[in-house]
Structure formats: structure tokens, C-alpha cells
Write an enzyme that holds these catalytic residues in place. Structure first.
Site, PDB file in Angstrom:
ATOM      1  N   ALA A  27     121.955  26.155 110.420  1.00  0.00           N
ATOM      2  CA  ALA A  27     122.108  27.146 111.486  1.00  0.00           C
ATOM      3  C   ALA A  27     120.753  27.595 112.039  1.00  0.00           C
ATOM      4  CB  ALA A  27     122.886  28.346 110.957  1.00  0.00           C
TER       5      ALA A  27
ATOM      6  N   GLU B 221     130.481  12.486  92.748  1.00  0.00           N
ATOM      7  CA  GLU B 221     129.356  12.241  93.659  1.00  0.00           C
ATOM      8  C   GLU B 221     128.976  10.763  93.635  1.00  0.00           C
ATOM      9  OE1 GLU B 221     127.270  13.784  95.935  1.00  0.00           O
ATOM     10  OE2 GLU B 221     126.210  11.875  95.943  1.00  0.00           O
TER      11      GLU B 221
ATOM     12  N   HIS C 187     104.546  45.221  92.757  1.00  0.00           N
ATOM     13  CA  HIS C 187     104.989  45.091  91.363  1.00  0.00           C
ATOM     14  C   HIS C 187     105.992  46.181  91.038  1.00  0.00           C
ATOM     15  CE1 HIS C 187     104.835  44.360  87.064  1.00  0.00           C
ATOM     16  NE2 HIS C 187     104.675  45.669  86.894  1.00  0.00           N
TER      17      HIS C 187
ATOM     18  N   LYS D  54     129.276  32.634 102.280  1.00  0.00           N
ATOM     19  CA  LYS D  54     128.433  33.599 101.548  1.00  0.00           C
ATOM     20  C   LYS D  54     129.232  34.829 101.140  1.00  0.00           C
ATOM     21  CE  LYS D  54     126.006  30.530 101.953  1.00  0.00           C
ATOM     22  NZ  LYS D  54     126.286  29.316 102.708  1.00  0.00           N
TER      23      LYS D  54
ATOM     24  N   GLY E  60     131.791  14.810  96.658  1.00  0.00           N
ATOM     25  CA  GLY E  60     130.497  15.156  97.262  1.00  0.00           C
ATOM     26  C   GLY E  60     129.852  16.340  96.560  1.00  0.00           C
TER      27      GLY E  60
ATOM     28  N   VAL F  46     125.716  20.429  99.403  1.00  0.00           N
ATOM     29  CA  VAL F  46     125.673  21.891  99.504  1.00  0.00           C
ATOM     30  C   VAL F  46     127.078  22.500  99.511  1.00  0.00           C
ATOM     31  CG1 VAL F  46     124.019  23.491 100.453  1.00  0.00           C
ATOM     32  CG2 VAL F  46     124.193  21.242 101.450  1.00  0.00           C
ATOM     33  N   ILE F  47     128.001  21.916 100.282  1.00  0.00           N
ATOM     34  CA  ILE F  47     129.350  22.501 100.340  1.00  0.00           C
ATOM     35  C   ILE F  47     130.037  22.341  98.983  1.00  0.00           C
ATOM     36  CG2 ILE F  47     131.661  22.290 101.368  1.00  0.00           C
ATOM     37  CD1 ILE F  47     130.393  21.626 104.007  1.00  0.00           C
TER      38      ILE F  47
ATOM     39  N   ARG G 133     128.701  15.792 107.374  1.00  0.00           N
ATOM     40  CA  ARG G 133     129.332  16.100 108.657  1.00  0.00           C
ATOM     41  C   ARG G 133     128.842  15.123 109.715  1.00  0.00           C
ATOM     42  NH1 ARG G 133     131.734  21.070 108.861  1.00  0.00           N
ATOM     43  NH2 ARG G 133     131.232  21.400 111.063  1.00  0.00           N
TER      44      ARG G 133
ATOM     45  N   ASP H 178     123.364  20.729 115.350  1.00  0.00           N
ATOM     46  CA  ASP H 178     123.964  19.668 114.529  1.00  0.00           C
ATOM     47  C   ASP H 178     124.260  18.396 115.320  1.00  0.00           C
ATOM     48  OD1 ASP H 178     123.966  21.476 112.457  1.00  0.00           O
ATOM     49  OD2 ASP H 178     126.110  21.321 112.024  1.00  0.00           O
TER      50      ASP H 178
END
Ligand code: FAD
Ligand code: NAI
Length: 471
Positions: free
Chosen positions: A326, A210, A450, A57, A187, A190-191, A278, A318
């Protein structure tokens, strides 16, 4: 031999949170972790803090700033000429964020009186009702309760084992010292999409290969379709339905692959990131010495409360079934600590939000339309675009929409799907609503500030009953 009430193996977001919660509940807790950082020093926080959520991030933010200053600021009347960036400073900023947080866990352990051990832990056997755990470099530990939180490791492609230089995993891909000119990724998960976005924004030509014929098959179909268009427009070349045949390394990486039509193709790159999922990190734990059962994928078998078949041995995060996220690991950690303390811990896997932090951000919770159709559940959908939202217009980020799915008869919210600015933050409104079994009417009758992006959720909820105001 050192005695504890609970020994936690692994200090990722599953293990360190479990350790702190157990200590808060009055137990004497040890947490053993074997992670070493690039300097060879123990570093708490597991994959998430060291080479996952946080560093990715940090780089996404830095690279997005470059993208904005290069492409978006002109629309605000701000021109920046001769824009330069320094990859080493970006990496140093990322590393500082990581070390601040990993050091922060050490402080939290001290504050909560969790004893940390650095080294690999292995089950040795049992002494009566107690488990004995050997720790590399320390005396053995003995405890009645054990929480295994050993996480996961990157899956390697048999045709292209990681070499740490040209064929790399997420750890190396978060630390390239120079921007690779040609970056291949295997792939489009997400990664692949997050790290592909980072390096594409910094100047790499990125091609993602992919295997699946459909893009992001687990997301809402419409989100996946629009996201693919958006990523392609940004310059990410995404090839679907590929079969990797060969990968050779040398001066450059050459990937030979078969396209969806069966024709052989070749891709030449400077670096290859393999991001094909993973695998649970359950080997080398000595689990066989106490009879710990693994499933076919190598995950530790657990029930809904993360209990293994063995008395007082739990596994979380995991290394067990469920999404490899996480927040899911942490929530299971809290649940297990509370169960050990005699409380009623709980973790609802149906309410784990999925989030992807590329541009556009994508986030969802609950069921997709395709799942509801498959399950024969009658539903109503409400949808609203960010384009018609004042705050999104002010931000200059109007792509995407919010979709809310509610049961046709009861109106209970069954799924929330968001693609667009701050989807990662907005999704929490959907998670909270679903955790309280809210109906779309509940959300529609909730006053939203708003001008905010949250109003898109309000309008989508109104849309379930076909009464959106602004469209
Ligand atoms: P881990 O974090 O893997 O921690 C396990 C720890 O146990 C490690 O420190 C390991 O060294 C240690 N260990 C293993 N075996 C032993 C042993 N025998 N003895 C002692 N110690 C041991 N998830 C999100 O929710 N949001 C994100 O944005 C996100 N981004 C990610 C980005 C990347 C690039 C990657 C790779 C992952 C990302 N994830 C994200 C996933 C997230 O990192 C994992 O789901 C999470 O770290 C799992 O936590 P855990 O505690 O189960 O295991
Ligand atoms: P992933 O499961 O998200 O994606 C892997 C992709 O690789 C899939 O699309 C799959 O079809 C494809 N694939 C598998 N084998 C292949 C092959 N032989 N050839 C070509 N493609 C192939 O896994 P990823 O991206 O490696 O991430 C691992 C985990 O880390 C994820 O499960 C996710 O939970 C977590 N993560 C979470 C993030 C977040 O929450 N924002 C960010 C990054 C990772």
C-alpha cells in the site's frame, strides 16, 4: 461527456492518494472505482482498506489480545479465568474500522473537491490529446491525463479454484463467521502467515503448505530461520517444498500433496485459504484500445516515473512492477500527481519497507546479507537482541533482534532487518536513515530515548563498529 484535467481509475491507496494530491495541486480530478462491499455498496479504499491491510490488522490485534490474556498475563500477576471470545463481535469491530476509513476517503474527496464515480471504467479511445473513458452507469469522462491504479486480485490455484466457501481468498478468510477447526493454507507468504496467525490464535489447527524449499526466502536468512522456529513453536504447522497435486471439496476439503522427499501426503481441512500471491488487475480496462502495453505477468509496463509508453498515461501500485504494498502504491500516486503538475516527483523502490505483522513482527528495508554477498558488496554487520533491552523485558516480549548492514568502506547503511516487538514501527528509523544516506555512525551518534525499543537499533548501529554497550 464530463471534462477533467486528470482521471484516476481505482481508489485504492494508489489511486485515492494520487487523486487527492493532484487536486491539492490545483487540478480538476475525477476518481472512478468499482469496489462493492459485502452489502453491494460502493466502498472506496480498494483492497487495502476493504479486504487487506486494515481488516487484517484489526483481526491480528483482537486475536493477539486473546493470546495475551490466555497465555501472557499470568506472568504479570493477572489471572483471568473463564476467558471467552465472540468472533461475531471481532468481525463487527473490524467492519466498523473499515467502514469508518472508507467513509473517511469519501470525506477527503469532498474536502479536496475530487469527483468520485462508482462503476467500472474502460478506455474508449482518444479525442485529439484527450482520453475518453467510459464509466458504467455514468456519462463518459474526458481528460488529458489518466492515472491507472486498478490494483491486483488474488491468484487462484488451477487445482483449486476459489469457491467462496471452502476454498477461499483473503476476502472470505477475513470474515469466517466461525473459527474453522482445521484450517489449511497454501502459501507461507505474508497473507498465509498473518491470517494463519489470526485463526491459530482463535483456536484453529493451522497447516501451511509452501512450495518453496526455504521459508521466507526474501527475508534475512537468520530472521527467516528464527521466525520459522517461532511460528512452529506457536503451533503453526509449516510444510516446505510441497507440490500440490489435487484438491477436492465436499463434506471437507482434501488436499493431496507431495512432500519434499517426494512422498504423497493428504491433508483434510474444513477450510482452505489459497494465498499464493496476487496478479495485476489489468484486464477488462480496454487498454488495447489506446495501445497500453502489458508485460508477461500482465502488469502495465511503466518506467521509473510510472509513465506508460502513452503520452500522459501513468500506472501505479499493484498493477505495475515492484512490491505489492500500500505505501509503495501511495508514494507512486504522489509522485505521478506531482509530475503531472510539473514538479519533480520521485519514488525510490529501494527504500520500500517490507513488514509482516504476525508474532514476531518482521520488518526490513534495503539489502539482505545474502544479496550483498551475491553482489560482492563488502559490508559490516551490527546486531543486538531485544532480550538485552529494558523496554522489551518490561513488555515481556524479548524475542528477536535488530541487524544493521553497512558498507565496509563508506559505512553507509545498506539494510536494516528487524524481528521482534514493534518491528513494524521501528523499521521506519531505518528507512529514514537510509533516505538521508546515513552511515551506521550517524545512527550510533543519535541520542535514543531510554527505555525504548529504539535503543535496540542504537545498539545494533554501535555493533557495526563493535562497540555495543549492553552486550
Ligand atoms: P487496490 O488497493 O487493489 O485498489 C484498486 C482499486 O481499483 C479497487 O478498488 C478496484 O475495485 C478498482 N478497480 C479495478 N479496476 C477498475 C476499473 N476498471 N474501473 C474502476 N475501478 C477499478 N500492503 C501493505 O502495505 N501493508 C499491509 O499490511 C497489507 N496487508 C494486506 C493484507 C491482505 C490480506 C492483502 C490482500 C493485501 C495487503 N496489502 C498490504 C497489499 C495492499 O492491499 C496492496 O498493495 C494495495 O491495496 C495496492 O493498492 P492499489 O491502489 O494499487 O490497488
Ligand atoms: P506472497 O507472495 O507473500 O506469498 C505467496 C507464497 O505462496 C510464496 O511463499 C510462494 O512461494 C507460495 N506459493 C506460490 N505458489 C504456490 C503453490 N502452487 N503451492 C504452494 N505455495 C505456493 O503472497 P500472498 O501472501 O498471497 O500476499 C499477496 C501480496 O499481498 C503480497 O505480495 C504482499 O505484498 C501483500 N501483502 C502484504 C502484507 C503486509 O505488507 N503486511 C500482508 C498481506 C499481503
Amino acid at each position: 461527456m464530463a471534462d477533467f484535467d486528470v482521471v484516476v481509475i481505482g481508489a485504492g491507496p494508489g489511486g485515492y492518494v494520487a487523486a487527492i494530491r493532484a487536486a491539492q495541486l490545483g487540478m480538476k480530478v475525477a476518481c472512478v472505482d468499482d469496489w462493492l462491499n459485502a452489502q453491494g455498496k460502493p466502498s472506496l479504499g480498494g483492497t487495502c482498506l476493504n479486504v487487506g491491510c486494515i481488516p487484517s490488522k484489526a483481526l491480528l490485534e483482537s486475536s493477539e489480545n486473546l493470546e495475551k490474556i490466555s497465555h501472557d498475563f499470568a506472568a504479570h500477576g493477572i489471572t483471568a479465568t473463564d476467558v471467552k471470545f465472540d468472533v461475531s463481535k471481532m468481525l463487527a469491530r473490524k467492519d466498523k474500522i473499515v467502514s469508518d476509513f472508507t467513509g473517511g476517503i469519501a470525506m477527503l474527496f469532498k474536502k479536496n473537491k475530487v469527483t468520485a464515480f462508482a462503476g467500472k471504467a474502460t478506455f474508449q479511445g482518444k479525442e485529439g490529446a484527450q482520453y475518453v473513458i467510459a464509466v458504467q452507469g455514468s456519462e463518459p469522462l474526458r481528460a488529458k491525463h489518466v492515472i491507472v491504479a486498478t490494483g491486483s486480485v488474488p491468484r487462484a490455484l488451477p487445482a483449486a479454484p476459489f469457491d467462496g466457501k471452502q476454498v477461499v481468498d483473503n476476502s472470505v478468510a477475513l470474515a469466517f463467521s466461525e473459527v474453522p477447526k482445521r484450517l489449511a493454507i497454501i502459501g507461507a507468504g505474508v497473507i498465509g502467515l498473518e491470517l494463519g496467525s489470526v485463526w491459530r490464535r482463535l483456536g484453529s489447527e493451522v497447516t501451511i503448505l509452501e512450495a518453496m524449499p526455504a521459508f521466507l526466502p526474501m527475508a534475512d536468512e537468520q530472521v527467516a530461520k528464527d521466525a520459522l522456529k517461532s511460528f512452529s513453536k506457536q503451533g503453526l504447522k509449516i510444510q516446505l517444498g510441497v507440490q500440490i497435486e489435487r484438491v477436492s471439496t465436499g463434506k471437507e476439503v482434501v488436499i493431496t500433496w507431495k512432500d519434499a522427499q517426494g512422498a504423497m501426503q493428504e491433508l483434510v481441512a474444513d477450510k482452505l485459504i489459497v494465498a499464493i500471491g496476487r496478479v495485476a488487475n489489468s484486464s477488462g480496462l480496454g487498454g488495447e484500445k489506446i495501445g497500453l502495453k502489458l508485460d508477461q505477468a500482465g502488469r502495465i509496463e511503466v518506467d521509473a516515473h510510472c509513465k506508460t509508453g502513452l503520452p500522459n498515461v501513468y500506472a501505479i501500485g499493484d498493477v505495475v512492477r515492484g512490491p505489492m504494498l500500500a505505501h509503495k502504491a501511495s508514494e507512486e500516486g504522489v509522485m505521478v500527481a506531482e509530475i503531472i503538475a510539473g514538479q519533480a516527483g520521485h519514488c525510490d523502490l529501494n527504500l520500500v519497507p517490507s513488514i509482516m505483522y504476525a508474532t514476531p513482527e518482521i520488518a526490513w528495508v534495503g539489502k539482505t546479507e545474502q544479496q550483498l554477498k551475491k553482489d560482492g558488496v563488502p559490508y559490516k554487520a551490527g546486531q543486538f537482541p531485544f532480550m538485552a533491552n529494558g523496554r522489551a523485558r518490561a513488555l515481556g516480549d524479548t524475542s528477536g533482534f535488530v541487524k544493521i548492514l553497512a558498507h565496509a568502506a563508506t559505512d553507509r547503511i545498506l539494510g536494516v532487518h528487524i524481528m521482534g516487538p514493534m518491528a513494524s514501527e521501528l523499521i521506519q528509523q531505518g528507512v529514514t536513515a537510509m533516505a538521508y544516506a546515513a552511515s551506521s555512525e550517524d545512527l550510533a551518534r543519535t541520542i535514543h530515548g531510554h527505555p525504548t525499543l529504539s535503543e535496540v537499533i542504537h545498539e545494533a548501529a554501535l555493533g557495526v563498529d563493535k562497540r555495543t554497550i549492553h552486550i
